[in-house]
Design an enzyme around this catalytic site. Structure first.
Site, PDB file in Angstrom:
ATOM      1  N   SER A 212       3.049  45.837  11.305  1.00 18.57           N
ATOM      2  CA  SER A 212       4.127  46.205  12.372  1.00 18.57           C
ATOM      3  C   SER A 212       5.106  44.825  12.337  1.00 18.57           C
ATOM      4  CB  SER A 212       3.058  46.753  13.353  1.00 18.57           C
ATOM      5  OG  SER A 212       3.817  46.664  14.400  1.00 18.57           O
TER       6      SER A 212
ATOM      7  N   HIS B 152       5.736  49.728  13.038  1.00 14.58           N
ATOM      8  CA  HIS B 152       6.186  50.319  13.663  1.00 14.58           C
ATOM      9  C   HIS B 152       7.852  49.868  13.839  1.00 14.58           C
ATOM     10  CE1 HIS B 152       1.875  49.301  15.890  1.00 14.58           C
ATOM     11  NE2 HIS B 152       1.846  50.637  15.233  1.00 14.58           N
TER      12      HIS B 152
ATOM     13  N   ASP C 182      -3.598  47.931  16.796  1.00 18.29           N
ATOM     14  CA  ASP C 182      -2.945  49.690  16.321  1.00 18.29           C
ATOM     15  C   ASP C 182      -3.709  49.601  14.165  1.00 18.29           C
ATOM     16  OD1 ASP C 182      -2.384  52.166  16.193  1.00 18.29           O
ATOM     17  OD2 ASP C 182      -0.907  51.767  16.244  1.00 18.29           O
TER      18      ASP C 182
END
Length: 200
Positions: free
Chosen positions: A21, A48, A141
């Site tokens: 991310s 992401h 996540d």
């Protein structure tokens, strides 16, 4: 040079899944730069990204690696030596026949694409022959998905949190279980090269 697997059989590896991310572009660059054109493992990545508009990931990384780089197409078969990126606003899943699929099911951990979704579906496809790598990021996540890789017998790697641009994601994984390796990016790159050599 240090050998990563001195005391156990080298795992047979069929695929690598990677989650990142915040800070992920720089981290992924370190992982893929310098990989040989003979590198045959497929690398499936969830980075992401904003849900709207086109992604520049393919154009950016095509100039950083000798691997084939592409955004996933619905129902394409996984090919060796390819760096795959999930499309914006679509979950990326691996089917049991090694086809890739895209889904706009609800976000997981506030993310679509979700690292957890990729990792968990990849475990169902490859089981213990899977490598999971979790890199820098500002959410949780990927932690649950990487733990599933671990319990399935796959190889699990977490970026050293003190090196990560944002340590939330690596630390979330370490709070759930103990991975096989906690490594800085350069060592993760070297481990990938060693896995490829030993599985050639």
């Amino acid at each position: 040079m240090t050998t990563f697997f001195p005391d156990r059989p080298i795992p047979q590896v069929d695929a690598v899944v990677i989650g990142a991310s915040a800070g992920g572009l720089q981290a992924l660059t370190v992982l893929v730069e310098g990989l040989s054109s003979r590198f045959r493992l497929p690398l499936l990545v969830v980075q992401h990204i904003p849900p709207h508009g086109s992604s520049c990931l393919v154009s950016v990384f095509q100039n950083k690696t000798k691997l084939r780089v592409k955004e996933v197409d619905e129902k394409e078969l996984v090919s060796p030596g390819t760096l795959y990126f999930a499309a914006p606003d679509y979950h990326l899943l691996v089917e049991e026949d090694y086809c890739l699929s895209l889904s706009q099911c609800e976000a997981v951990n506030f993310s679509r694409p979700s690292i957890d979704v990729l990792f968990e579906s990849a475990v169902d496809a490859w089981g213990e022959r899977l490598v999971g790598i979790l890199l820098t990021g500002a959410s949780e996540d990927g932690a649950a998905g990487l733990e599933k890789v671990h319990w399935a017998g796959g190889l699990t790697i977490v970026q050293e949190p003190t090196e990560a641009q944002v340590a939330t994601m690596p630390r979330a994984a370490l709070q759930r279980f103990t991975p096989d390796f906690i490594l800085p990016l350069r060592e993760i790159h070297r481990l990938l090269c060693e896995l490829e050599c030993r599985n050639a």
